[in-house]
Write a protein that holds these residues in place. Structure first.
Motif, PDB file in Angstrom:
ATOM      1  N   LEU A   1      69.657  39.715  34.122  1.00  0.00           N
ATOM      2  CA  LEU A   1      69.049  39.490  35.428  1.00  0.00           C
ATOM      3  C   LEU A   1      69.415  40.621  36.368  1.00  0.00           C
ATOM      4  O   LEU A   1      70.588  40.993  36.480  1.00  0.00           O
ATOM      5  N   VAL A   2      68.393  41.158  37.038  1.00  0.00           N
ATOM      6  CA  VAL A   2      68.592  42.163  38.082  1.00  0.00           C
ATOM      7  C   VAL A   2      67.971  41.602  39.358  1.00  0.00           C
ATOM      8  O   VAL A   2      66.799  41.229  39.372  1.00  0.00           O
ATOM      9  N   VAL A   3      68.779  41.544  40.415  1.00  0.00           N
ATOM     10  CA  VAL A   3      68.314  41.054  41.709  1.00  0.00           C
ATOM     11  C   VAL A   3      68.060  42.256  42.611  1.00  0.00           C
ATOM     12  O   VAL A   3      68.936  43.108  42.782  1.00  0.00           O
TER      13      VAL A   3
ATOM     14  N   ARG B   1      59.911  32.474  24.985  1.00  0.00           N
ATOM     15  CA  ARG B   1      60.786  32.831  26.106  1.00  0.00           C
ATOM     16  C   ARG B   1      60.758  34.342  26.282  1.00  0.00           C
ATOM     17  O   ARG B   1      60.759  35.095  25.312  1.00  0.00           O
ATOM     18  N   ARG B   2      60.733  34.769  27.540  1.00  0.00           N
ATOM     19  CA  ARG B   2      60.711  36.194  27.858  1.00  0.00           C
ATOM     20  C   ARG B   2      61.250  36.395  29.259  1.00  0.00           C
ATOM     21  O   ARG B   2      61.383  35.457  30.032  1.00  0.00           O
ATOM     22  N   GLY B   3      61.546  37.643  29.590  1.00  0.00           N
ATOM     23  CA  GLY B   3      61.992  37.962  30.937  1.00  0.00           C
ATOM     24  C   GLY B   3      60.900  37.669  31.956  1.00  0.00           C
ATOM     25  O   GLY B   3      59.716  37.853  31.676  1.00  0.00           O
ATOM     26  N   LEU B   4      61.315  37.216  33.115  1.00  0.00           N
ATOM     27  CA  LEU B   4      60.390  36.832  34.173  1.00  0.00           C
ATOM     28  C   LEU B   4      60.556  37.726  35.392  1.00  0.00           C
ATOM     29  O   LEU B   4      61.640  38.248  35.646  1.00  0.00           O
TER      30      LEU B   4
ATOM     31  N   GLU C   1      56.701  47.539  32.798  1.00  0.00           N
ATOM     32  CA  GLU C   1      57.210  48.256  31.619  1.00  0.00           C
ATOM     33  C   GLU C   1      58.646  47.886  31.250  1.00  0.00           C
ATOM     34  O   GLU C   1      59.185  48.428  30.279  1.00  0.00           O
ATOM     35  N   ARG C   2      59.263  46.988  31.980  1.00  0.00           N
ATOM     36  CA  ARG C   2      60.676  46.655  31.730  1.00  0.00           C
ATOM     37  C   ARG C   2      60.837  46.066  30.324  1.00  0.00           C
ATOM     38  O   ARG C   2      59.883  45.504  29.771  1.00  0.00           O
ATOM     39  N   PRO C   3      62.032  46.156  29.758  1.00  0.00           N
ATOM     40  CA  PRO C   3      62.276  45.508  28.469  1.00  0.00           C
ATOM     41  C   PRO C   3      61.962  44.014  28.551  1.00  0.00           C
ATOM     42  O   PRO C   3      62.197  43.372  29.584  1.00  0.00           O
ATOM     43  N   ALA C   4      61.458  43.463  27.482  1.00  0.00           N
ATOM     44  CA  ALA C   4      60.925  42.096  27.472  1.00  0.00           C
ATOM     45  C   ALA C   4      61.942  41.027  27.842  1.00  0.00           C
ATOM     46  O   ALA C   4      61.567  39.970  28.332  1.00  0.00           O
ATOM     47  N   GLN C   5      63.217  41.283  27.648  1.00  0.00           N
ATOM     48  CA  GLN C   5      64.231  40.254  27.900  1.00  0.00           C
ATOM     49  C   GLN C   5      64.795  40.298  29.320  1.00  0.00           C
ATOM     50  O   GLN C   5      65.611  39.456  29.685  1.00  0.00           O
ATOM     51  N   VAL C   6      64.392  41.252  30.145  1.00  0.00           N
ATOM     52  CA  VAL C   6      64.981  41.437  31.474  1.00  0.00           C
ATOM     53  C   VAL C   6      64.232  40.606  32.520  1.00  0.00           C
ATOM     54  O   VAL C   6      63.020  40.725  32.662  1.00  0.00           O
ATOM     55  N   HIS C   7      64.994  39.794  33.243  1.00  0.00           N
ATOM     56  CA  HIS C   7      64.473  39.025  34.377  1.00  0.00           C
ATOM     57  C   HIS C   7      64.761  39.816  35.654  1.00  0.00           C
ATOM     58  O   HIS C   7      65.848  40.394  35.790  1.00  0.00           O
ATOM     59  N   VAL C   8      63.818  39.830  36.592  1.00  0.00           N
ATOM     60  CA  VAL C   8      64.012  40.529  37.866  1.00  0.00           C
ATOM     61  C   VAL C   8      63.606  39.591  38.995  1.00  0.00           C
ATOM     62  O   VAL C   8      62.527  38.997  38.958  1.00  0.00           O
TER      63      VAL C   8
ATOM     64  N   PHE D   1      70.766  34.552  44.739  1.00  0.00           N
ATOM     65  CA  PHE D   1      72.186  34.538  44.389  1.00  0.00           C
ATOM     66  C   PHE D   1      72.513  33.321  43.534  1.00  0.00           C
ATOM     67  O   PHE D   1      73.366  33.377  42.642  1.00  0.00           O
ATOM     68  N   GLY D   2      71.838  32.211  43.786  1.00  0.00           N
ATOM     69  CA  GLY D   2      72.024  31.028  42.946  1.00  0.00           C
ATOM     70  C   GLY D   2      71.612  31.293  41.509  1.00  0.00           C
ATOM     71  O   GLY D   2      72.292  30.884  40.569  1.00  0.00           O
ATOM     72  N   LEU D   3      70.491  32.006  41.319  1.00  0.00           N
ATOM     73  CA  LEU D   3      70.072  32.379  39.965  1.00  0.00           C
ATOM     74  C   LEU D   3      71.090  33.309  39.325  1.00  0.00           C
ATOM     75  O   LEU D   3      71.380  33.206  38.131  1.00  0.00           O
ATOM     76  N   ALA D   4      71.636  34.236  40.126  1.00  0.00           N
ATOM     77  CA  ALA D   4      72.651  35.156  39.601  1.00  0.00           C
ATOM     78  C   ALA D   4      73.883  34.377  39.132  1.00  0.00           C
ATOM     79  O   ALA D   4      74.434  34.649  38.061  1.00  0.00           O
ATOM     80  N   LEU D   5      74.300  33.396  39.920  1.00  0.00           N
ATOM     81  CA  LEU D   5      75.453  32.568  39.522  1.00  0.00           C
ATOM     82  C   LEU D   5      75.145  31.774  38.264  1.00  0.00           C
ATOM     83  O   LEU D   5      75.985  31.654  37.368  1.00  0.00           O
TER      84      LEU D   5
END
Length: 189
Positions: free
Chosen positions: A116-118, A19-22, A142-149, A38-42
């Motif tokens: 998560l960053v939208v 598992r990793r940030g996507l 280059e983002r940290p491995a756990q961050v989803h965008v 927004f659904g993913l954010a919720l």
């Protein structure tokens, strides 16, 4: 409608990777790109994960339905823009707002404190040349491995599509505007 039998076996093998940030891209000319983000954010917020939303075309004082709800939930949502270009009184100011907003969003992504960053409607400032594409791609790589965008907007650049882990293209099949029905509160805002 064709009736079909429900599957009785798994359709694809179970993923075995780590598992990793996507990086997720919602693009296309159909409705639902921001709504899906927004659904993913919720969903993430509901799991207790820190979420941050940046809207590149909304003004900081915007009070659309999503702003009201995310504020109630304690999810930060920030308008970074000056409204859509056809409403702007000063396109150079709009471009500067996009660049300043990207600096804030990039710092958030690189800090690694959010699950998560939208980046809602970021494709507009990219397409208009207000933001150079390469720094956005570099930040995503280059983002940290756990961050989803999640990035939304029409006409995502091919370079972004190539970098993304998941790309969904919303296709307009039918839209109420075509029948002369105007935007409606709670559906478009």
């Amino acid at each position: 409608m064709q009736i079909e039998s429900p599957p009785t076996e798994r359709g694809s093998p179970k993923a075995e990777g780590e598992r990793r940030g996507l990086v997720l891209v919602h693009t296309g000319d159909g409705k639902g790109k921001s709504t899906a983000a927004f659904g993913l954010a919720l969903r993430a917020h509901g799991r207790g994960k820190p979420v941050r939303i940046y809207q590149f075309m909304k003004v900081p004082s915007a009070r659309f339905g999503e702003h009201r709800m995310f504020q109630q939930l304690g999810v930060p949502i920030e308008g970074l823009g000056d409204g859509f270009s056809w409403k702007s009184q000063d396109l150079e100011r709009s471009a500067q707002l996009a660049r300043d907003g990207w600096a804030r969003a990039e710092a958030t992504i690189r800090a690694g404190e959010h699950f998560l960053v939208v980046l809602d409607e970021i494709m507009y400032p990219l397409r208009y040349g207000w933001l150079p594409l390469e720094p956005v791609l570099a930040c995503l790589r280059e983002r940290p491995a756990q961050v989803h965008v999640v990035l939304t907007g029409r006409n995502a650049p091919e370079e972004l599509i190539a970098l993304a882990d998941t790309v969904t293209e919303m296709r307009a099949v039918k839209h109420h505007f075509q029948a002369g029905v105007p935007a409606q509160r709670g559906i478009e805002d």
